[in-house]
Design an enzyme around this catalytic site. Structure first.
Site, mmCIF file in Angstrom:
data_model
loop_
_atom_site.group_PDB
_atom_site.id
_atom_site.type_symbol
_atom_site.label_atom_id
_atom_site.label_comp_id
_atom_site.label_asym_id
_atom_site.label_seq_id
_atom_site.Cartn_x
_atom_site.Cartn_y
_atom_site.Cartn_z
ATOM 1 N N SER A 32 0.825 -1.210 0.000
ATOM 2 C CA SER A 32 0.000 0.000 0.000
ATOM 3 C C SER A 32 0.860 1.262 0.000
ATOM 4 C CB SER A 32 -0.920 0.006 1.221
ATOM 5 O OG SER A 32 -1.829 -1.061 1.179
ATOM 6 N N ARG A 74 1.516 4.286 -3.096
ATOM 7 C CA ARG A 74 1.246 5.696 -2.811
ATOM 8 C C ARG A 74 2.492 6.560 -2.952
ATOM 9 N NH1 ARG A 74 -2.482 2.524 -0.586
ATOM 10 N NH2 ARG A 74 -4.538 3.354 0.007
ATOM 11 N N ARG A 116 -13.713 -6.431 -11.270
ATOM 12 C CA ARG A 116 -13.835 -5.835 -9.940
ATOM 13 C C ARG A 116 -14.574 -4.510 -9.994
ATOM 14 N NH1 ARG A 116 -8.231 -6.470 -6.807
ATOM 15 N NH2 ARG A 116 -9.567 -5.745 -5.099
ATOM 16 N N SER A 159 -13.327 2.333 3.418
ATOM 17 C CA SER A 159 -12.488 1.879 2.313
ATOM 18 C C SER A 159 -11.350 2.861 2.102
ATOM 19 C CB SER A 159 -13.302 1.739 1.028
ATOM 20 O OG SER A 159 -12.449 1.579 -0.090
ATOM 21 N N GLN A 175 -9.255 2.752 -0.280
ATOM 22 C CA GLN A 175 -9.129 3.073 -1.700
ATOM 23 C C GLN A 175 -10.101 4.167 -2.116
ATOM 24 O OE1 GLN A 175 -9.406 -0.599 -3.887
ATOM 25 N NE2 GLN A 175 -7.530 -1.428 -3.010
ATOM 26 N N ASP A 234 -7.674 -7.557 4.683
ATOM 27 C CA ASP A 234 -6.799 -8.336 3.806
ATOM 28 C C ASP A 234 -6.242 -9.575 4.479
ATOM 29 O OD1 ASP A 234 -7.090 -6.738 1.578
ATOM 30 O OD2 ASP A 234 -5.360 -5.492 2.032
#
Length: 467
Positions: free
Chosen positions: A53, A57, A153, A197, A199, A345
């Site tokens: 992650s 970024r 997705r 979330s 994301q 996750d």
């Protein structure tokens, strides 16, 4: 809500994207399998790869910052390399200097250039969703595609609130391909997200960097906050109020140094493995301890796991520590709802721990598992059934009965990961409580998040053969 009539599409609008196909088949789609034999002990000191992650970024913000961004500990996984190549295709100068070291020479907020072809993000939902936000205020059109899994997705959870900000985004019935039209007239909005979330939140924060007024996102509970921490490191002021985060438009980001800690989500498999092994001590070095990511640590502790946190310190914007795990007698629990977003996750690994615990374990509120790289509830259920574990599937989770007194938990056999990297690694851990070898099919996609997993597992005692 301007979804139709002005060039915008509703979530279910039909759009002719038939000429845009998924990107070329990636190496991760090549069939592969593991054979993992039972062993009594796992032990030693291991360092899992850098945080996925944070690596994504760091690349994205470095690309639109001014000056040099140095990334140390970068995860050279297929997912992160897809982000890197997508940025290169938009003119960003990126150098890979030795193992896990990347230099990004950003040219500022509007330095990206129109790509000459669709951006192929492979299997990475994070890369696609965050890029949708970042590209929403650029002055060129871009098309985002991925592999067969990513093309199924959901993307409307990001596209819908961005359209509310004025972005021009098209999807195919809610899934990729995604077309982001050039546009620089976004407006900040207050948005109450129906889900926690990272994301969604990150995409809106990235869009808010150039939206007029304030962009304010409120979540039902706090999701992982790597984007907020990193924005501050690049010089972007943010406003926090409980589960609300707000950003106003900025004129520049400053290049900086980002030290990427070891990925807690990758360490999670060894935390479970060390807990269910019969003997041995595992030390996991320099693991990211961001409190929005460590829900599994709290869950395992509630189950009676013996995990010590040593040397907690700050590593750039992120906290890190060594984690020392020893075998323990686990007990079943009902996972607290507030921990679900912080462990989303890691639930494939949790299911293995729950099968080895005394008494039932219940997970609810985890509908998000249905729309990951696979339907992780369904795929894990099929694997648990193949290995003789009694359980019941719930719409939003699973009930696992737990181990019976004496004897191995898993019968041995063959499970199909469905090409899901986290499912594959979870079932490798199951070998520690199995009566016979476990064959795990479709393991090639492990490289999307954890290159070198098999070698690292063998180094601490697993008998894992690849074919």
């Amino acid at each position: 809500l301007p979804l139709q009539g002005a060039g915008f599409l509703s979530p279910r609008s039909s759009v002719n994207l038939d000429g845009i196909m998924a990107g070329p088949a990636s190496e991760t789609e090549t069939p592969a399998r593991w054979r993992v034999s039972p062993v009594d002990a796992v032990e030693g000191e291991v360092t899992v790869p850098g945080d996925k992650s944070i690596s994504h970024r760091a690349l994205l913000l470095g690309a639109i910052a001014e000056g040099l961004t140095e990334i140390e500990g970068f995860l050279e996984s297929e997912d992160c390399l897809r982000t890197l190549e997508a940025l290169r295709s938009m003119g960003v100068r990126i150098q890979q200097e030795g193992e896990q070291s990347v230099r990004v020479r950003g040219g500022g907020l509007f330095s990206l250039q129109a790509p000459s072809a669709p951006l192929d993000l492979g299997n990475s939902g994070t890369a696609m969703r965050l890029l949708i936000g970042l590209l929403s205020w650029q002055k060129f059109d871009a098309t985002l595609v991925g592999d067969a899994s990513l093309m199924k997705r959901p993307m409307e959870r990001v596209a819908l609130p961005l359209r509310m900000m004025g972005a021009r985004i098209e999807t195919r019935e809610g899934t990729p391909p995604v077309i982001v039209r050039g546009w620089d007239r976004l407006r900040g909005i207050p948005y109450k997200s129906p889900m926690a979330s990272a994301q969604v939140k990150s995409a809106l924060l990235l869009a808010g960097l150039r939206a007029s007024g304030e962009t304010r996102i409120t979540e039902p509970s706090t999701s992982r906050d790597h984007t907020e921490r990193m924005l501050k490191a690049f010089g972007v002021p943010l406003r926090h109020d409980g589960t609300t985060i707000a950003v106003k438009p900025v004129q520049r980001l400053r290049g900086t140094r980002i030290d990427v800690p070891a990925d807690f989500s990758s360490a999670a498999f060894f935390l479970v493995g060390g807990s269910i092994a019969r003997s041995g001590t595992l030390r996991l070095r320099n693991v990211g301890m961001n409190p929005t990511r460590t829900g599994l640590l709290e869950i395992l502790s509630a189950m009676g796991a013996d995990i010590a946190v040593e040397g907690l310190s700050t590593h750039g914007p992120e906290p890190v520590a060594d984690l020392v795990v020893r075998p323990a007698s686990l007990r079943g629990i009902e996972v607290p709802l507030e921990l679900v977003p912080r462990a989303i996750d890691e639930f494939p690994a949790f299911f293995i721990a729950a099968a080895c615990a005394e008494g039932p374990s219940i997970l609810r509120g985890a509908e998000e598992l249905r729309v990951k790289e696979t339907d992780r509830i369904a795929v894990m259920s099929r694997g648990l059934t193949a290995l003789g574990v009694r359980h019941r599937v719930l719409p939003d989770g699973m009930l696992i009965e737990g181990r019976k007194a004496g004897g191995p938990v898993f019968s041995g056999g063959t499970v199909d990961s469905g090409g899901d990297h986290r499912v594959a690694m979870a079932f490798a851990m199951a070998s520690l409580q199995s009566s016979a070898p476990i064959e795990v099919l479709n393991t090639a996609n492990v490289a999307t998040s954890f290159p070198g997993f098999a070698e690292l597992a063998r180094s601490c005692g697993f008998e894992l053969e690849e074919s």
